[in-house]
Design a protein around this motif. Structure first.
Motif, PDB file in Angstrom:
ATOM      1  N   PHE A  65       0.740  -1.154  -0.019  1.00 36.41           N
ATOM      2  CA  PHE A  65       0.013   0.064   0.006  1.00 36.41           C
ATOM      3  C   PHE A  65       0.726   1.219   0.042  1.00 36.41           C
ATOM      4  N   GLY A  66       1.904   1.348   0.739  1.00 33.51           N
ATOM      5  CA  GLY A  66       2.767   2.495   0.910  1.00 33.51           C
ATOM      6  C   GLY A  66       3.663   2.686  -0.393  1.00 33.51           C
ATOM      7  N   MET A  67       4.117   1.521  -1.119  1.00 33.25           N
ATOM      8  CA  MET A  67       4.800   1.631  -2.109  1.00 33.25           C
ATOM      9  C   MET A  67       3.831   2.314  -3.370  1.00 33.25           C
ATOM     10  N   VAL A  68       2.671   1.731  -3.371  1.00 30.14           N
ATOM     11  CA  VAL A  68       1.687   2.038  -4.492  1.00 30.14           C
ATOM     12  C   VAL A  68       1.051   3.498  -4.189  1.00 30.14           C
ATOM     13  N   LEU A  69       0.904   3.898  -3.037  1.00 27.87           N
ATOM     14  CA  LEU A  69       0.670   5.436  -2.716  1.00 27.87           C
ATOM     15  C   LEU A  69       1.828   6.391  -3.129  1.00 27.87           C
ATOM     16  N   PHE A  70       3.041   5.978  -2.886  1.00 24.31           N
ATOM     17  CA  PHE A  70       4.131   6.704  -3.130  1.00 24.31           C
ATOM     18  C   PHE A  70       4.120   6.769  -4.724  1.00 24.31           C
ATOM     19  N   ALA A  71       4.172   5.633  -5.228  1.00 26.94           N
ATOM     20  CA  ALA A  71       4.479   5.655  -6.728  1.00 26.94           C
ATOM     21  C   ALA A  71       3.721   6.341  -7.619  1.00 26.94           C
ATOM     22  N   ILE A  72       2.162   6.569  -7.246  1.00 24.62           N
ATOM     23  CA  ILE A  72       1.038   7.178  -7.965  1.00 24.62           C
ATOM     24  C   ILE A  72       1.088   8.625  -7.611  1.00 24.62           C
ATOM     25  N   ASN A  73       1.685   9.136  -6.503  1.00 23.76           N
ATOM     26  CA  ASN A  73       1.622  10.142  -5.928  1.00 23.76           C
ATOM     27  C   ASN A  73       3.052  11.184  -6.219  1.00 23.76           C
ATOM     28  N   ALA A  74       3.931  10.660  -6.387  1.00 20.03           N
ATOM     29  CA  ALA A  74       5.339  11.293  -6.238  1.00 20.03           C
ATOM     30  C   ALA A  74       5.473  11.977  -7.788  1.00 20.03           C
ATOM     31  N   PRO A  75       5.029  11.410  -8.893  1.00 18.02           N
ATOM     32  CA  PRO A  75       5.399  12.405 -10.173  1.00 18.02           C
ATOM     33  C   PRO A  75       4.463  13.298  -9.999  1.00 18.02           C
ATOM     34  N   GLU A  76       3.184  13.549  -9.550  1.00 13.94           N
ATOM     35  CA  GLU A  76       2.486  14.574  -9.498  1.00 13.94           C
ATOM     36  C   GLU A  76       3.072  16.044  -8.634  1.00 13.94           C
ATOM     37  N   GLN A  77       3.911  15.644  -7.887  1.00 15.10           N
ATOM     38  CA  GLN A  77       4.301  16.763  -6.968  1.00 15.10           C
ATOM     39  C   GLN A  77       5.011  17.810  -7.588  1.00 15.10           C
ATOM     40  N   ASP A 122       4.532  19.033 -10.756  1.00 15.20           N
ATOM     41  CA  ASP A 122       3.848  19.725 -11.945  1.00 15.20           C
ATOM     42  C   ASP A 122       2.768  20.381 -10.995  1.00 15.20           C
ATOM     43  N   THR A 123       2.673  21.745 -11.071  1.00 15.74           N
ATOM     44  CA  THR A 123       1.813  22.818 -10.462  1.00 15.74           C
ATOM     45  C   THR A 123       0.774  23.123 -11.572  1.00 15.74           C
ATOM     46  N   ALA A 124       0.879  23.028 -13.011  1.00 17.44           N
ATOM     47  CA  ALA A 124       0.018  23.406 -13.658  1.00 17.44           C
ATOM     48  C   ALA A 124      -1.318  22.453 -13.637  1.00 17.44           C
ATOM     49  N   THR A 125      -1.025  21.095 -13.408  1.00 19.86           N
ATOM     50  CA  THR A 125      -2.148  20.134 -13.471  1.00 19.86           C
ATOM     51  C   THR A 125      -2.774  20.226 -12.297  1.00 19.86           C
ATOM     52  N   PRO A 126      -4.041  20.454 -11.810  1.00 21.46           N
ATOM     53  CA  PRO A 126      -4.670  20.142 -10.650  1.00 21.46           C
ATOM     54  C   PRO A 126      -4.569  18.743 -10.240  1.00 21.46           C
ATOM     55  N   LEU A 127      -4.327  18.386  -8.885  1.00 26.99           N
ATOM     56  CA  LEU A 127      -4.330  17.318  -8.254  1.00 26.99           C
ATOM     57  C   LEU A 127      -5.626  16.819  -7.715  1.00 26.99           C
ATOM     58  N   PRO A 128      -5.936  15.410  -8.091  1.00 30.74           N
ATOM     59  CA  PRO A 128      -7.220  15.091  -7.225  1.00 30.74           C
ATOM     60  C   PRO A 128      -7.058  14.977  -5.776  1.00 30.74           C
ATOM     61  N   PRO A 129      -8.166  14.802  -5.144  1.00 34.02           N
ATOM     62  CA  PRO A 129      -8.241  14.807  -3.816  1.00 34.02           C
ATOM     63  C   PRO A 129      -7.215  13.676  -3.096  1.00 34.02           C
ATOM     64  N   THR A 130      -6.835  13.756  -2.088  1.00 30.11           N
ATOM     65  CA  THR A 130      -5.730  12.688  -1.393  1.00 30.11           C
ATOM     66  C   THR A 130      -6.691  11.497  -1.338  1.00 30.11           C
ATOM     67  N   TRP A 131      -7.752  11.469  -1.075  1.00 28.57           N
ATOM     68  CA  TRP A 131      -8.431  10.084  -0.796  1.00 28.57           C
ATOM     69  C   TRP A 131      -8.483   9.176  -2.028  1.00 28.57           C
ATOM     70  N   VAL A 132      -8.499   9.984  -2.989  1.00 22.73           N
ATOM     71  CA  VAL A 132      -8.261   9.104  -4.565  1.00 22.73           C
ATOM     72  C   VAL A 132      -7.121   8.120  -4.482  1.00 22.73           C
ATOM     73  N   PHE A 133      -5.877   8.960  -4.201  1.00 22.85           N
ATOM     74  CA  PHE A 133      -5.173   8.065  -4.204  1.00 22.85           C
ATOM     75  C   PHE A 133      -4.696   7.152  -3.197  1.00 22.85           C
ATOM     76  N   VAL A 134      -5.321   7.357  -2.058  1.00 18.82           N
ATOM     77  CA  VAL A 134      -5.538   6.495  -1.073  1.00 18.82           C
ATOM     78  C   VAL A 134      -6.215   5.128  -1.434  1.00 18.82           C
ATOM     79  N   VAL A 135      -7.433   5.397  -1.865  1.00 17.87           N
ATOM     80  CA  VAL A 135      -8.459   4.253  -2.423  1.00 17.87           C
ATOM     81  C   VAL A 135      -7.507   3.454  -3.431  1.00 17.87           C
ATOM     82  N   MET A 136      -7.097   4.074  -4.537  1.00 25.33           N
ATOM     83  CA  MET A 136      -6.398   3.488  -5.480  1.00 25.33           C
ATOM     84  C   MET A 136      -5.245   2.873  -4.950  1.00 25.33           C
ATOM     85  N   ALA A 137      -4.391   3.040  -4.058  1.00 26.02           N
ATOM     86  CA  ALA A 137      -3.168   2.561  -3.544  1.00 26.02           C
ATOM     87  C   ALA A 137      -3.951   1.079  -2.630  1.00 26.02           C
ATOM     88  N   ALA A 138      -5.077   1.479  -1.967  1.00 23.52           N
ATOM     89  CA  ALA A 138      -5.534   0.269  -1.237  1.00 23.52           C
ATOM     90  C   ALA A 138      -6.015  -0.635  -2.263  1.00 23.52           C
TER      91      ALA A 138
END
Length: 426
Positions: free
Chosen positions: A129-141, A143-159
Motif C-alpha cells: 500500500f505504501g509503495m503504490v501510494l508513493f508511486a502514484i503520488n510522487a510524479p504529480e508533486q 507539476d503545479t499546472a495540473t490540478p491534483l485529485p483529492p488525497t483520498w483518491v490516491f489512498v483508495v487507488m493504493a488500497a
C-alpha cells in the motif's frame, strides 16, 4: 525417504520436490522472478539514481538472486516472502511477492501457524500500500499546472492495488492448502478403513475356521457316542451268541434279534446325524430317542446284553432343553459303554436326580467280576473327554473317577437354567 513440506507423499527425487514437474515449475518461476527483479534493480539504480551502467549491472545481480529464492519456496516458504518485502519498496519484485504469498498460505498448516501467515501477509499488504501510494503520488508533486485529485483518491487507488496484489494470493493459497490437507485426510481415512476391513476379514476367516473346528469336534463326539455304544452292545451280543448257540438255541435267537435291533438303531442315529449335516430339518425333542425319556429303553438294551443295571429317578421331573437332555442321555450311554468294556458282569446303577439347582445324572458300576470272561472291546479314550466338553459347554460340572467300593463313577450336574420350565424346579 522424506515427505514433501506441502503435505504430499514421499519425495522420490530432486531434494524436497515430490515430482519432477514441480521442480520444473519452481525453476521457471524463479527464472521469471529473477529477470523481473534484475531489470527492476537495474532501472532503479540507473534511471532513478542516475548511476553508471556498471553499478546498475552490479545491482541487478542481487535482484536476480532475490527472484531465484522461489526455488526454495516449497522447502522454506517464508524466505521468498521476506526477500520480496525487502525489494517491494523499489517498485519491483511483484511476481516474487505474489508467488511467495501464495506458497506461504498454501504450505503452512492452518491454523497451527496462522500468526506467521497473518503477520507476513499483513506486512506485505501495508508495504505494498505504501509503495503504490508513493508511486502514484510522487510524479504529480512537481507539476503545479495540473490540478491534483483529492488525497483520498490516491489512498483508495493504493488500497485497491495493494489488496489486489496480496489478498488473492493469500486466499487462493489458503484454499489450495485446505483442499490438499482434506484430500490427504481422506486418503489416510481410506487407508485406515482398508486396514480395518482387512482386519475384520481376517477375524471373520478365523471365526469361520474355529466354527468349522468346533463343528468337526461336535460331529466327532456324536459319531463316537452313537457308534461306540451300539457297536459295543452288538459285540457283547455276538459273544453271547457264540457261547449260547450250542446250548440254548432260543436264547441265541433272542440275542441275534437284539443284535439286529441295536444295529438298526445305530443306523437310524447315523442317518439322523448325516441328515443334520445335509441341513435337514431337526427332529423335535419329543420324537428324539436320545433324551431323558429314552433312558429306560437304553437301560433295557444293556440288560438284554446281560448287564445287571438299574435305573433310579428321583425328584420332580422337568423337561430340559434338547441339547441338555441329549447330553444327559449321552453321558449314561458312555457310562454303560465303559461298564461293558471294563466291568463285565458288575452291577451298574443309573441315577437321575431332579434337584432345585438342576438335574444330576450319574452312572456307577461296581468292581468288575474277575471270574467272568471279558469281551475284548477297543477303547480310544475319547468318550469321557467328549462328555466333559459337552457338560462344560452347557455351564455344568462333570466328574469321573474311581468309586469308594472300587468301581467307577461318572457324574454330571446340568444347571437349572437349561430347564424348559424352571418354575417347576421349586
Amino acid at each position: 525417504m522424506s515427505k514433501s513440506p506441502d503435505g504430499g507423499g514421499p519425495a522420490h527425487s530432486l531434494w524436497w520436490w515430490e515430482r519432477r514437474r514441480s521442480a520444473l515449475l519452481d525453476v521457471v518461476l524463479a527464472v521469471l522472478a529473477a529477470l523481473e527483479c534484475a531489470f527492476g534493480a537495474y532501472g532503479v539504480v540507473h534511471d532513478r539514481f542516475h548511476l553508471g551502467v556498471g553499478v546498475a549491472v552490479a545491482a541487478a545481480v542481487p535482484g536476480a538472486l532475490a527472484g531465484a529464492t522461489l526455488v526454495v519456496r516449497r522447502r522454506w516458504p517464508a524466505v521468498p516472502v521476506l526477500v520480496a518485502l525487502v525489494f517491494v519498496p523499489g517498485l519491483f519484485g511483484i511476481l516474487l511477492l505474489v508467488v511467495s504469498l501464495y506458497t506461504l498460505a498454501a504450505t503452512w498448516e492452518w491454523p497451527s501457524r496462522r500468526r506467521r501467515v497473518v503477520a507476513l501477509s499483513s506486512l506485505a499488504l501495508v508495504e505494498t500500500f505504501g509503495m503504490v501510494l508513493f508511486a502514484i503520488n510522487a510524479p504529480e508533486q512537481g507539476d503545479t499546472a495540473t490540478p491534483l485529485p483529492p488525497t483520498w483518491v490516491f489512498v483508495v487507488m493504493a488500497a485497491l492495488v495493494a489488496v489486489g496484489l496480496t489478498v488473492p494470493p493469500v486466499v487462493t493459497g489458503l484454499y489450495v492448502g485446505a483442499r490438499r490437507r482434506l484430500v490427504e485426510s481422506l486418503k489416510d481415512h481410506a487407508h485406515g478403513l482398508e486396514a480395518e476391513l482387512g482386519l475384520l476379514a481376517e477375524q471373520a476367516r478365523e471365526r469361520a475356521r474355529r466354527a468349522r473346528l468346533e463343528e468337526r469336534t461336535r460331529i466327532a463326539r456324536e459319531m463316537h457316542d452313537v457308534v461306540a455304544h451300539r457297536v459295543s452292545l452288538m459285540v457283547v451280543h455276538a459273544a453271547a451268541l457264540e457261547r449260547t448257540i450250542p446250548r440254548d438255541p432260543d436264547r441265541a435267537q433272542q440275542s441275534a434279534r437284539l443284535m439286529g435291533e441295536v444295529g438298526r438303531q445305530a443306523l437310524d442315529e447315523l442317518r439322523e446325524i448325516l441328515g443334520v449335516l445335509r441341513m435337514a430339518e431337526p427332529v423335535e425333542q419329543a420324537e428324539r430317542p436320545d433324551s431323558l425319556a429314552g433312558l429306560p429303553r437304553l437301560v433295557e438294551q444293556s440288560r438284554a446284553a446281560g448287564m445287571l443295571v438299574d435305573l433310579a429317578v428321583s425328584g420332580d421331573g422337568c423337561p430340559y432343553s434338547g441339547q441338555a437332555e441329549r447330553t444327559a442321555y449321552r453321558l449314561v450311554q458312555e457310562g454303560l459303554t465303559n461298564a461293558h468294556k471294563h466291568a463285565g458282569g458288575a452291577r451298574v446303577d443309573v441315577l437321575v436326580s431332579y434337584l432345585p439347582n438342576g438335574v444330576r445324572v450319574a452312572v456307577v458300576n461296581a468292581p468288575a467280576d474277575g471270574g467272568r470272561e471279558r469281551v475284548g472291546l477297543p477303547s480310544g479314550g475319547n468318550g469321557l473327554v467328549g462328555m466333559q466338553e459337552r457338560v462344560v459347554a452347557l455351564g455344568g460340572s462333570f466328574s469321573a473317577g474311581p468309586a469308594e467300593d472300587g468301581g467307577f463313577r461318572v457324574e454330571a450336574l446340568l444347571p437349572s437354567r437349561l430347564a424348559v420350565r424352571p418354575d417347576r424346579l421349586g
